[in-house]
Design a protein around this motif. Structure first.
Motif, PDB file in Angstrom:
ATOM      1  N   SER A   1      -3.381 112.714  50.781  1.00 27.29           N
ATOM      2  CA  SER A   1      -1.930 112.569  50.590  1.00 27.29           C
ATOM      3  C   SER A   1      -1.367 113.735  49.796  1.00 27.29           C
ATOM      4  O   SER A   1      -0.250 114.195  50.057  1.00 27.29           O
ATOM      5  CB  SER A   1      -1.615 111.261  49.862  1.00 27.29           C
ATOM      6  OG  SER A   1      -2.016 110.167  50.647  1.00 27.29           O
ATOM      7  N   THR A   2      -2.139 114.213  48.837  1.00 29.60           N
ATOM      8  CA  THR A   2      -1.678 115.346  48.045  1.00 29.60           C
ATOM      9  C   THR A   2      -1.498 116.569  48.943  1.00 29.60           C
ATOM     10  O   THR A   2      -0.469 117.250  48.885  1.00 29.60           O
ATOM     11  CB  THR A   2      -2.683 115.664  46.917  1.00 29.60           C
ATOM     12  OG1 THR A   2      -2.885 114.475  46.150  1.00 29.60           O
ATOM     13  CG2 THR A   2      -2.167 116.771  46.018  1.00 29.60           C
TER      14      THR A   2
ATOM     15  N   GLY B   1       6.700 120.422  51.014  1.00 23.23           N
ATOM     16  CA  GLY B   1       7.287 120.900  49.764  1.00 23.23           C
ATOM     17  C   GLY B   1       7.603 119.820  48.752  1.00 23.23           C
ATOM     18  O   GLY B   1       8.252 120.081  47.746  1.00 23.23           O
ATOM     19  N   LEU B   2       7.136 118.578  48.998  1.00 25.73           N
ATOM     20  CA  LEU B   2       7.356 117.531  48.000  1.00 25.73           C
ATOM     21  C   LEU B   2       6.541 117.829  46.748  1.00 25.73           C
ATOM     22  O   LEU B   2       6.912 117.467  45.644  1.00 25.73           O
ATOM     23  CB  LEU B   2       6.957 116.162  48.546  1.00 25.73           C
ATOM     24  CG  LEU B   2       7.999 115.382  49.331  1.00 25.73           C
ATOM     25  CD1 LEU B   2       7.411 114.063  49.812  1.00 25.73           C
ATOM     26  CD2 LEU B   2       9.251 115.149  48.507  1.00 25.73           C
TER      27      LEU B   2
ATOM     28  N   ARG C   1      -0.716 129.031  49.266  1.00 22.05           N
ATOM     29  CA  ARG C   1       0.543 129.082  50.002  1.00 22.05           C
ATOM     30  C   ARG C   1       0.612 128.046  51.105  1.00 22.05           C
ATOM     31  O   ARG C   1      -0.395 127.678  51.682  1.00 22.05           O
ATOM     32  CB  ARG C   1       0.598 130.415  50.729  1.00 22.05           C
ATOM     33  CG  ARG C   1       1.563 131.394  50.187  1.00 22.05           C
ATOM     34  CD  ARG C   1       1.495 132.625  51.052  1.00 22.05           C
ATOM     35  NE  ARG C   1       0.779 133.687  50.370  1.00 22.05           N
ATOM     36  CZ  ARG C   1       1.311 134.382  49.374  1.00 22.05           C
ATOM     37  NH1 ARG C   1       2.522 134.123  48.945  1.00 22.05           N
ATOM     38  NH2 ARG C   1       0.611 135.333  48.800  1.00 22.05           N
ATOM     39  N   VAL C   2       1.836 127.614  51.413  1.00 27.46           N
ATOM     40  CA  VAL C   2       2.090 126.813  52.608  1.00 27.46           C
ATOM     41  C   VAL C   2       3.121 127.560  53.436  1.00 27.46           C
ATOM     42  O   VAL C   2       4.157 127.976  52.897  1.00 27.46           O
ATOM     43  CB  VAL C   2       2.671 125.425  52.261  1.00 27.46           C
ATOM     44  CG1 VAL C   2       2.937 124.627  53.535  1.00 27.46           C
ATOM     45  CG2 VAL C   2       1.742 124.663  51.337  1.00 27.46           C
ATOM     46  N   ARG C   3       2.838 127.770  54.704  1.00 26.09           N
ATOM     47  CA  ARG C   3       3.822 128.412  55.586  1.00 26.09           C
ATOM     48  C   ARG C   3       4.171 127.493  56.734  1.00 26.09           C
ATOM     49  O   ARG C   3       3.281 126.941  57.382  1.00 26.09           O
ATOM     50  CB  ARG C   3       3.266 129.713  56.159  1.00 26.09           C
ATOM     51  CG  ARG C   3       3.300 130.842  55.196  1.00 26.09           C
ATOM     52  CD  ARG C   3       3.236 132.184  55.910  1.00 26.09           C
ATOM     53  NE  ARG C   3       2.719 133.158  54.983  1.00 26.09           N
ATOM     54  CZ  ARG C   3       1.426 133.368  54.748  1.00 26.09           C
ATOM     55  NH1 ARG C   3       0.529 132.703  55.452  1.00 26.09           N
ATOM     56  NH2 ARG C   3       1.026 134.240  53.870  1.00 26.09           N
TER      57      ARG C   3
ATOM     58  N   LEU D   1      14.689 123.561  50.744  1.00 26.66           N
ATOM     59  CA  LEU D   1      13.583 122.633  50.986  1.00 26.66           C
ATOM     60  C   LEU D   1      14.091 121.259  51.420  1.00 26.66           C
ATOM     61  O   LEU D   1      13.554 120.652  52.346  1.00 26.66           O
ATOM     62  CB  LEU D   1      12.744 122.465  49.714  1.00 26.66           C
ATOM     63  CG  LEU D   1      11.563 123.406  49.528  1.00 26.66           C
ATOM     64  CD1 LEU D   1      10.867 123.109  48.204  1.00 26.66           C
ATOM     65  CD2 LEU D   1      10.566 123.277  50.674  1.00 26.66           C
ATOM     66  N   ARG D   2      15.144 120.803  50.757  1.00 23.21           N
ATOM     67  CA  ARG D   2      15.715 119.499  51.120  1.00 23.21           C
ATOM     68  C   ARG D   2      16.238 119.528  52.547  1.00 23.21           C
ATOM     69  O   ARG D   2      16.068 118.587  53.314  1.00 23.21           O
ATOM     70  CB  ARG D   2      16.840 119.121  50.149  1.00 23.21           C
ATOM     71  CG  ARG D   2      16.348 118.368  48.932  1.00 23.21           C
ATOM     72  CD  ARG D   2      17.477 117.624  48.252  1.00 23.21           C
ATOM     73  NE  ARG D   2      18.577 118.508  47.856  1.00 23.21           N
ATOM     74  CZ  ARG D   2      18.586 119.217  46.728  1.00 23.21           C
ATOM     75  NH1 ARG D   2      17.570 119.136  45.893  1.00 23.21           N
ATOM     76  NH2 ARG D   2      19.604 119.997  46.437  1.00 23.21           N
ATOM     77  N   GLU D   3      16.862 120.636  52.886  1.00 21.87           N
ATOM     78  CA  GLU D   3      17.385 120.836  54.239  1.00 21.87           C
ATOM     79  C   GLU D   3      16.241 120.776  55.267  1.00 21.87           C
ATOM     80  O   GLU D   3      16.341 120.120  56.305  1.00 21.87           O
ATOM     81  CB  GLU D   3      18.077 122.211  54.266  1.00 21.87           C
ATOM     82  CG  GLU D   3      18.547 122.664  55.628  1.00 21.87           C
ATOM     83  CD  GLU D   3      19.994 122.293  55.881  1.00 21.87           C
ATOM     84  OE1 GLU D   3      20.600 121.663  54.994  1.00 21.87           O
ATOM     85  OE2 GLU D   3      20.489 122.617  56.972  1.00 21.87           O
ATOM     86  N   LEU D   4      15.155 121.460  54.937  1.00 26.39           N
ATOM     87  CA  LEU D   4      13.982 121.481  55.813  1.00 26.39           C
ATOM     88  C   LEU D   4      13.443 120.065  56.014  1.00 26.39           C
ATOM     89  O   LEU D   4      13.142 119.639  57.131  1.00 26.39           O
ATOM     90  CB  LEU D   4      12.899 122.364  55.171  1.00 26.39           C
ATOM     91  CG  LEU D   4      11.647 122.656  55.968  1.00 26.39           C
ATOM     92  CD1 LEU D   4      11.970 123.649  57.074  1.00 26.39           C
ATOM     93  CD2 LEU D   4      10.553 123.224  55.077  1.00 26.39           C
TER      94      LEU D   4
END
Ligand SMILES: Nc1ncnc2c1ncn2[C@@H]1O[C@H](COP(=O)(O)OP(=O)(O)OP(=O)(O)O)[C@@H](O)[C@H]1O
Ligand SMILES: [Mg+2]
Length: 357
Positions: free
Chosen positions: A67-68, A75-76, A83-85, A99-102
């Motif tokens: 879950s992590t 992006g939570l 990195r996360v892409r 991020l919220r928009e995404l």
């Protein structure tokens, strides 16, 4: 081609002095050593690539970090290192607003216990993500209706959540995720709370939906059978680390270590294996065509068994151009059902038993 979603040497450590902990992990410290200092290394050096349109399953025991890892993907959670892409965009470079928009437009999450609003209709529950996006009422009702129909809930739009069974409520959760048009779905143990039969039903439904929707799906489960049914590829996590990534067949036939192998003991092999995995590829090209039924590399194991039982000789496996790519002698089928095939045993002809006709 770059993948849809990718993590690169991702670490997530909870607790104090997390940077320090990452350094120690890089130098080979394990989770237990850090735990003694009151820090938890939830995800350690995880690199995954999720391709567009695939179901990527993350499998592991409770506490292994699934879950992590999933929460870093939208992006939570912010990675401690790495990195996360998503579509080539480094999530770490986005503002909170972006991020919220995404999360509201492109990524949907479906949880294990889907919290429906009890005082809203099924339709409004399914339309929730659209309401958040500010989609006008009429359009949101239409799209929610379509998503509910896809999930087998046509006719239930005006019902209340408590009129639905657990499995149906979970479908509303799935419909909510589908209604938003997000093409990345993150599903965290989404079917784990369901009864086995309903759970299978949901798995079938997801696979059926996926044939037309072709979303990119990251699906978390602790159940290897579920992982193998759903996953185009599977990542196995242990104590925060990814210990193997591969297809169901890779995991079953070529487990990376004893730990992975121990999981595969309970797997129904006949559901996973196909002709390609069990055939003998050492074949000569100029066999005579006797006109008997043949198999394709993708023929499921059970079908292969049925075929083999009806043929007086090994099953020929043909590619799309009718070229022979392998053969499956009946004995081989039996060998693959066993967890370890082992060497053939010697027989001195002592107890030979034949069936009565
Ligand atoms: N916010 C947090 N603060 C501190 N520790 C956390 C936090 N979230 C998770 N952990 C710890 O990180 C480790 C991994 O947890 P995670 O929830 O990712 O595992 P999981 O594989 O999803 O487990 P499960 O199958 O039980 O859901 C666990 O030891 C957990 O206690
Ligand atoms: Mg979890």
């Amino acid at each position: 081609m770059s993948p849809r979603l990718e993590t690169e040497h991702l670490y997530k450590v909870f607790g104090r002095r997390t940077d320090d902990s990452v350094e120690r992990l890089r130098q080979g410290a394990d989770r237990e050593e850090l735990r003694a200092d009151g820090t938890t290394a939830a995800v350690i050096d995880a690199s995954v690539r999720v391709e567009a349109g695939e179901i990527f399953v993350v499998m592991g025991l409770s506490g292994s970090g699934k879950s992590t890892l999933l929460r870093t993907l939208n992006g939570l959670l912010e990675p401690t290192a790495g990195r996360v892409r998503f579509d080539g965009q480094d999530l770490g470079e986005l503002t909170d607003r972006e991020l919220r928009e995404l999360r509201s437009k492109k990524i949907s999450m479906v949880f294990q216990h889907f919290a429906l609003f009890p005082h809203r209709s099924v339709r409004d529950n399914a339309a929730y993500g659209l309401a958040v996006q500010g989609v006008p009422r009429a359009e949101r009702d239409r799209r929610a209706g379509e998503a509910l129909a896809l999930c087998g809930l046509a006719g239930w739009e005006d019902s209340w959540p408590d009129e639905l069974s657990g499995g149906m409520q979970q479908r509303v959760g799935l419909a909510r995720a589908l209604a938003t048009d997000a093409d990345l779905l993150l599903m965290d143990e989404s079917f784990s709370a369901l009864d086995p039969l309903i759970r299978r039903d949901m798995q079938d439904q997801l696979l059926e939906l996926q044939k037309t929707l072709k979303k990119t799906i990251v699906f978390i489960t602790h159940d290897l059978n579920e992982a193998m049914r759903l996953g185009d590829r599977i990542a196995v996590m242990r104590d925060g680390r990814i210990v193997q990534t591969g297809t169901a067949e890779d995991i079953l036939l070529r487990p990376a270590d004893d730990y992975v192998a121990s999981f595969t003991q309970d797997v129904d092999r006949s559901r996973v294996l196909t002709a390609a995995a069990v055939m003998d590829t050492d074949v000569q090209g100029d066999e005579a065509d006797c006109g008997c039924a043949t198999a394709a590399p993708g023929t499921p194991f059970t079908e292969l068994c049925a075929l083999s039982a009806r043929l007086p000789h090994p099953v020929a496996v043909l590619d799309a151009n009718d070229g022979v790519v392998g053969v499956v002698p009946r004995q081989r089928l039996v060998g693959f059902l066993a967890e370890e095939a082992g060497e053939p045993l010697e027989c001195d002809g002592g107890r030979k038993v034949t069936a009565r006709a």
